[in-house]
Scaffold this motif. Structure first.
Motif, PDB file in Angstrom:
ATOM      1  N   ILE A 169       0.837  -1.195   0.000  1.00 51.51           N
ATOM      2  CA  ILE A 169       0.000   0.000   0.000  1.00 51.51           C
ATOM      3  C   ILE A 169       0.878   1.254   0.000  1.00 51.51           C
ATOM      4  O   ILE A 169       0.627   2.215  -0.720  1.00 51.51           O
ATOM      5  N   MET A 170       1.939   1.242   0.794  1.00 50.39           N
ATOM      6  CA  MET A 170       2.856   2.375   0.839  1.00 50.39           C
ATOM      7  C   MET A 170       3.479   2.615  -0.532  1.00 50.39           C
ATOM      8  O   MET A 170       3.541   3.732  -1.016  1.00 50.39           O
ATOM      9  N   ARG A 171       3.902   1.550  -1.224  1.00 46.31           N
ATOM     10  CA  ARG A 171       4.548   1.695  -2.534  1.00 46.31           C
ATOM     11  C   ARG A 171       3.551   2.197  -3.584  1.00 46.31           C
ATOM     12  O   ARG A 171       3.915   2.975  -4.447  1.00 46.31           O
ATOM     13  N   ALA A 172       2.299   1.755  -3.491  1.00 46.97           N
ATOM     14  CA  ALA A 172       1.278   2.259  -4.428  1.00 46.97           C
ATOM     15  C   ALA A 172       1.004   3.733  -4.157  1.00 46.97           C
ATOM     16  O   ALA A 172       1.009   4.551  -5.082  1.00 46.97           O
ATOM     17  N   ASN A 173       0.784   4.091  -2.911  1.00 44.57           N
ATOM     18  CA  ASN A 173       0.426   5.460  -2.558  1.00 44.57           C
ATOM     19  C   ASN A 173       1.554   6.464  -2.755  1.00 44.57           C
ATOM     20  O   ASN A 173       1.314   7.588  -3.193  1.00 44.57           O
ATOM     21  N   TYR A 174       2.756   6.096  -2.433  1.00 44.77           N
ATOM     22  CA  TYR A 174       3.841   7.072  -2.408  1.00 44.77           C
ATOM     23  C   TYR A 174       4.879   6.917  -3.518  1.00 44.77           C
ATOM     24  O   TYR A 174       5.650   7.836  -3.767  1.00 44.77           O
ATOM     25  N   PHE A 175       4.911   5.755  -4.178  1.00 44.50           N
ATOM     26  CA  PHE A 175       5.891   5.545  -5.240  1.00 44.50           C
ATOM     27  C   PHE A 175       5.233   5.199  -6.578  1.00 44.50           C
ATOM     28  O   PHE A 175       5.915   4.931  -7.554  1.00 44.50           O
ATOM     29  N   GLN A 176       3.901   5.209  -6.611  1.00 37.19           N
ATOM     30  CA  GLN A 176       3.142   4.968  -7.841  1.00 37.19           C
ATOM     31  C   GLN A 176       3.472   3.622  -8.473  1.00 37.19           C
ATOM     32  O   GLN A 176       3.581   3.493  -9.683  1.00 37.19           O
ATOM     33  N   GLU A 177       3.613   2.595  -7.635  1.00 35.67           N
ATOM     34  CA  GLU A 177       3.887   1.246  -8.105  1.00 35.67           C
ATOM     35  C   GLU A 177       2.631   0.407  -7.919  1.00 35.67           C
ATOM     36  O   GLU A 177       2.268   0.066  -6.787  1.00 35.67           O
ATOM     37  N   PRO A 178       1.969   0.060  -9.018  1.00 38.68           N
ATOM     38  CA  PRO A 178       0.753  -0.748  -8.912  1.00 38.68           C
ATOM     39  C   PRO A 178       1.006  -2.036  -8.145  1.00 38.68           C
ATOM     40  O   PRO A 178       2.069  -2.653  -8.255  1.00 38.68           O
ATOM     41  N   LEU A 179       0.026  -2.441  -7.364  1.00 36.16           N
ATOM     42  CA  LEU A 179       0.148  -3.620  -6.526  1.00 36.16           C
ATOM     43  C   LEU A 179       0.526  -4.854  -7.337  1.00 36.16           C
ATOM     44  O   LEU A 179       1.394  -5.624  -6.944  1.00 36.16           O
ATOM     45  N   ASP A 180      -0.129  -5.057  -8.470  1.00 35.51           N
ATOM     46  CA  ASP A 180       0.138  -6.250  -9.257  1.00 35.51           C
ATOM     47  C   ASP A 180       1.489  -6.192  -9.962  1.00 35.51           C
ATOM     48  O   ASP A 180       2.104  -7.220 -10.194  1.00 35.51           O
ATOM     49  N   VAL A 181       1.992  -5.020 -10.268  1.00 35.08           N
ATOM     50  CA  VAL A 181       3.305  -4.889 -10.878  1.00 35.08           C
ATOM     51  C   VAL A 181       4.384  -5.257  -9.868  1.00 35.08           C
ATOM     52  O   VAL A 181       5.427  -5.793 -10.214  1.00 35.08           O
ATOM     53  N   GLN A 182       4.119  -4.996  -8.608  1.00 39.08           N
ATOM     54  CA  GLN A 182       5.061  -5.347  -7.558  1.00 39.08           C
ATOM     55  C   GLN A 182       5.133  -6.866  -7.372  1.00 39.08           C
ATOM     56  O   GLN A 182       5.971  -7.374  -6.667  1.00 39.08           O
ATOM     57  N   GLY A 183       4.188  -7.606  -8.001  1.00 40.63           N
ATOM     58  CA  GLY A 183       4.192  -9.062  -7.889  1.00 40.63           C
ATOM     59  C   GLY A 183       3.575  -9.546  -6.590  1.00 40.63           C
ATOM     60  O   GLY A 183       3.751 -10.666  -6.176  1.00 40.63           O
ATOM     61  N   ARG A 184       2.815  -8.670  -5.922  1.00 38.65           N
ATOM     62  CA  ARG A 184       2.282  -9.036  -4.618  1.00 38.65           C
ATOM     63  C   ARG A 184       0.766  -9.118  -4.604  1.00 38.65           C
ATOM     64  O   ARG A 184       0.178  -9.391  -3.573  1.00 38.65           O
TER      65      ARG A 184
END
Length: 188
Positions: A169-184
């Motif tokens: 959630i932190m990476r999506a909100n603050y680094f604009q990394e979609p959850l599914d792209v993160q592989g999680r």
């Protein structure tokens, strides 16, 4: 908010645009106009009322409110259908002069911004990314530790704010990394 006048502790619209005024007889929260201008504002949500209304500058602002929507394929498909079937058809601008802004946290590669990034020209099969400009603003440069805007969110405040937040959630909100792209998003 638009009609607020200056108090010494807060910057308000009239501080930035001192000669801009809202028309008194056209000043509801979801629909207002500016005095002496054709400019008007209509605010609505996805699937909200825009029938027979169009615009020259159109904005989609934060359609995904939280991870529950971002993880819901049906909701993401509804948003994409609304964007294509309703939003895109509501322009008053001549061809080539329409202005559209899609602004949101990148929760999923299947969100509106993610799907725009992967659009292909139906005639040539080539990417259509020349139609859109993508601006990604991460809270911090992870190599240098420099914050995007230290005056708005300092590194110390960021760490306190996110100390108990899940990493995805932190990476999506603050680094604009979609959850599914993160592989999680999906696990085996």
């Amino acid at each position: 908010i638009m009609k607020e006048r200056n108090d010494e502790d807060t910057i308000v619209m009239s501080d930035i645009f001192p000669n801009v005024r809202i028309k008194e007889d056209d000043a509801s929260v979801n629909k207002w106009s500016l005095q002496g201008s054709h400019f008007s504002y209509l605010g609505t949500g996805i699937n909200g009322g825009t029938t027979s209304k169009g615009g020259t500058v159109q904005v989609v602002d934060d359609p995904i409110k939280d991870a529950a929507i971002a993880l819901n394929e049906i909701e993401l498909d509804k948003q994409w259908t609304w964007f294509n079937d309703t939003f895109l058809s509501r322009t008053d601008a001549p061809q080539g002069r329409r202005k559209m802004i899609v602004n949101h946290t990148r929760w999923s590669s299947r969100d509106i911004a993610g799907r725009i990034e992967t659009l292909l020209d139906p005639m040539t099969g080539t990417p259509m990314n020349d139609m859109w400009y993508t601006l990604t603003m991460k809270v911090m440069d992870e190599e240098t530790g420099e914050m995007l805007c230290e005056d708005i969110l300092s590194r110390a405040s960021f760490y306190k704010l996110t100390a108990n937040m899940s990493e995805t959630i932190m990476r999506a909100n603050y680094f604009q990394e979609p959850l599914d792209v993160q592989g999680r998003l999906y696990t085996d």
